[in-house]
Design a protein around this motif. Structure first.
Motif, PDB file in Angstrom:
ATOM      1  N   GLN A 150     -47.483 -20.192 -99.194  1.00 23.98           N
ATOM      2  CA  GLN A 150     -47.472 -21.365 -98.330  1.00 23.98           C
ATOM      3  C   GLN A 150     -47.325 -22.644 -99.136  1.00 23.98           C
ATOM      4  O   GLN A 150     -47.696 -22.706-100.304  1.00 23.98           O
ATOM      5  N   PHE A 151     -46.735 -23.627 -98.466  1.00 20.83           N
ATOM      6  CA  PHE A 151     -46.586 -24.937 -99.075  1.00 20.83           C
ATOM      7  C   PHE A 151     -47.818 -25.788 -98.807  1.00 20.83           C
ATOM      8  O   PHE A 151     -48.407 -25.735 -97.722  1.00 20.83           O
ATOM      9  N   GLY A 152     -48.177 -26.568 -99.786  1.00 27.14           N
ATOM     10  CA  GLY A 152     -49.153 -27.632 -99.601  1.00 27.14           C
ATOM     11  C   GLY A 152     -48.478 -28.915-100.035  1.00 27.14           C
ATOM     12  O   GLY A 152     -47.828 -28.948-101.084  1.00 27.14           O
ATOM     13  N   SER A 153     -48.579 -29.957 -99.245  1.00 24.97           N
ATOM     14  CA  SER A 153     -47.931 -31.216 -99.617  1.00 24.97           C
ATOM     15  C   SER A 153     -48.875 -32.386 -99.383  1.00 24.97           C
ATOM     16  O   SER A 153     -49.766 -32.330 -98.538  1.00 24.97           O
ATOM     17  N   TYR A 154     -48.638 -33.428-100.157  1.00 29.32           N
ATOM     18  CA  TYR A 154     -49.449 -34.640-100.019  1.00 29.32           C
ATOM     19  C   TYR A 154     -48.622 -35.837-100.456  1.00 29.32           C
ATOM     20  O   TYR A 154     -47.982 -35.812-101.508  1.00 29.32           O
ATOM     21  N   VAL A 155     -48.605 -36.872 -99.630  1.00 24.09           N
ATOM     22  CA  VAL A 155     -47.889 -38.110 -99.923  1.00 24.09           C
ATOM     23  C   VAL A 155     -48.912 -39.231-100.001  1.00 24.09           C
ATOM     24  O   VAL A 155     -49.633 -39.485 -99.028  1.00 24.09           O
ATOM     25  N   HIS A 156     -48.973 -39.896-101.142  1.00 28.92           N
ATOM     26  CA  HIS A 156     -49.980 -40.921-101.397  1.00 28.92           C
ATOM     27  C   HIS A 156     -49.387 -42.324-101.287  1.00 28.92           C
ATOM     28  O   HIS A 156     -48.246 -42.555-101.714  1.00 28.92           O
ATOM     29  N   MET A 157     -50.130 -43.243-100.699  1.00 30.37           N
ATOM     30  CA  MET A 157     -49.721 -44.645-100.569  1.00 30.37           C
ATOM     31  C   MET A 157     -48.356 -44.776 -99.896  1.00 30.37           C
ATOM     32  O   MET A 157     -47.507 -45.555-100.324  1.00 30.37           O
ATOM     33  N   GLY A 158     -48.159 -43.994 -98.861  1.00 33.11           N
ATOM     34  CA  GLY A 158     -46.940 -44.096 -98.081  1.00 33.11           C
ATOM     35  C   GLY A 158     -45.691 -43.590 -98.769  1.00 33.11           C
ATOM     36  O   GLY A 158     -44.593 -43.718 -98.241  1.00 33.11           O
ATOM     37  N   GLY A 159     -45.849 -42.995 -99.953  1.00 38.16           N
ATOM     38  CA  GLY A 159     -44.693 -42.452-100.650  1.00 38.16           C
ATOM     39  C   GLY A 159     -44.572 -42.884-102.096  1.00 38.16           C
ATOM     40  O   GLY A 159     -43.578 -42.571-102.755  1.00 38.16           O
ATOM     41  N   LYS A 160     -45.569 -43.584-102.626  1.00 32.54           N
ATOM     42  CA  LYS A 160     -45.532 -43.965-104.037  1.00 32.54           C
ATOM     43  C   LYS A 160     -45.669 -42.732-104.927  1.00 32.54           C
ATOM     44  O   LYS A 160     -45.130 -42.683-106.028  1.00 32.54           O
TER      45      LYS A 160
END
Length: 295
Positions: A150-160
Motif C-alpha cells: 500500500q501507498f502512504g503519502s503526505y504533503v506538508h505545507m501545501g506542497g513544499k
C-alpha cells in the motif's frame, strides 16, 4: 500563405510560445513570421521566452495515487506568491494526473504528453506567459506497487514537501505515518545496509579530521579514539537511514521497531522538497525597490 509545420517550429524557437499559439499567430498574420512575433508579443505570449534565464526555485510538489501507480512531481516558479495562483495550482494537478495516467519514461516524454489538445510542455509555456514568471516542470518519480502493498503519502505545507512510501503489511495509518516520517526526518536510505560504502568512507574521513583537531582527545588511547570515530559514524548513519531513525510520534522507538510490531516493512520511498539543490539567487530587496522606482 499556408501555415506549415516548419513555420510553426521556427516561430516557436524564436518566441518560446506553445505550438498552438504559434499556429494561431501565423494564421492571423498570413504566415508572416515577423508579424506573428509581434502578434504573440501583443498577446503577452512571446514574453515567456524572456523568462527562461530566470531561476525558478519556488513552487509546489504533489503526490497523485492511481491504483497501483503513484507519482511525486515538482513544478517550480520564481516566487512563492505564484505557487498560490489558481492557474499554477491547476497546472500542478494536470501534470500529476497526466503523468500517473500515461507513465512517461522521462521528463522529455512527460512534456510531450497530450492533454486537452496541447502538450504539457505547451501548457507550461502558456502558464509562464500568462502568470508572468518562469514555470518549469523540474522532476517527477513514478512508483509502482504490488497488490499486497500500500501507498502512504503526505504533503506538508501545501506542497513544499511531498513524501510517498510503499509499505508491505500494516495498515493505512502506518503507511501514512511512514510518509510523515520521511517528510519530517528526511532519510536518504531505507536501511543502513543501503548506504553506499563511499558515503560511509566520506563520513569516516570527516570524523577522523574532527577528532584529529580536537585537543581534548589528544591524550586518548588509539582504541578509544577509534571507538569515538565509529560511534559518530554510527550516529550519522542513524540520521540518514529510515529504519534507524527515531519514530517521530513517540520520540523513543526506532522506526524498525514500529514496523516490526506491525509485521510490516518499507519497500521504497520518495521525498521531494521544493527547490532543494537549486542555487537560489540572492536579491537585495532595497535595491530591487530602487530599480523599480527608476523604471
Amino acid at each position: 500563405m499556408a501555415v506549415t509545420a516548419s513555420l510553426v517550429k521556427e516561430l516557436r524557437e524564436l518566441t518560446g510560445a506553445g505550438m498552438l499559439d504559434c499556429k494561431k499567430a501565423l494564421e492571423a498574420t498570413d504566415g508572416d513570421v515577423k508579424a506573428a512575433q509581434d502578434w504573440l508579443r501583443e498577446k503577452g505570449i512571446a514574453s515567456a521566452q524572456k523568462k527562461q534565464g530566470r531561476i525558478a526555485a519556488e513552487g509546489l510538489s504533489s503526490v497523485v495515487v492511481d491504483g497501483n501507480r503513484a507519482v511525486v512531481v515538482e513544478l517550480n516558479s520564481e516566487t512563492d506568491f505564484v505557487a498560490k495562483n489558481e492557474m499554477f495550482l491547476e497546472l500542478v494537478k494536470t501534470v500529476g494526473n497526466s503523468i500517473v495516467e500515461q507513465n512517461p519514461a522521462d521528463l522529455d516524454a512527460a512534456l510531450a504528453l497530450e492533454v486537452n489538445g496541447k502538450t504539457l510542455g505547451d501548457s507550461v509555456v502558456d502558464a509562464t506567459a500568462t502568470i508572468g514568471e518562469k514555470i518549469t516542470l523540474r522532476r517527477f518519480t513514478v512508483v509502482e506497487k504490488q497488490d499486497d502493498e500500500q501507498f502512504g503519502s503526505y504533503v506538508h505545507m501545501g506542497g513544499k514537501i511531498s513524501a510517498l512510501v510503499v509499505v508491505k503489511g500494516g495498515d493505512a495509518e502506518l503507511a501514512k505515518d511512514m510518509a510523515m516520517q520521511v517528510a519530517s526526518m528526511n532519510p536518504q536510505y531505507t536501511s543502513r545496509e543501503d548506504v553506499p560504502q563511499d558515503v560511509i568512507d566520506h563520513e569516516r574521513g570527516i570524523q577522523i579530521e574532527i577528532v584529529n583537531n580536537d585537543p581534548s582527545l589528544a591524550s586518548k588511547p588509539e582504541k578509544v579514539i577509534a571507538g569515538i570515530i565509529e560511534g559518530r559514524i554510527s550516529k550519522s548513519l542513524q540520521d540518514i537511514s529510515l529504519l534507524d531513525q527515531i519514530f517521530f510520534k513517540d520520540g523513543s522507538s526506532k522506526v524498525s521497531q514500529i514496523l516490526k510490531a506491525a509485521n510490516a516493512s518499507v519497500v521504497t520511498f520518495v521525498r521531494f522538497a521544493v527547490g532543494e539543490g537549486i542555487e537560489k539567487r540572492e536579491e537585495n530587496f532595497a535595491e530591487e525597490v530602487a530599480k523599480a522606482a527608476q523604471i
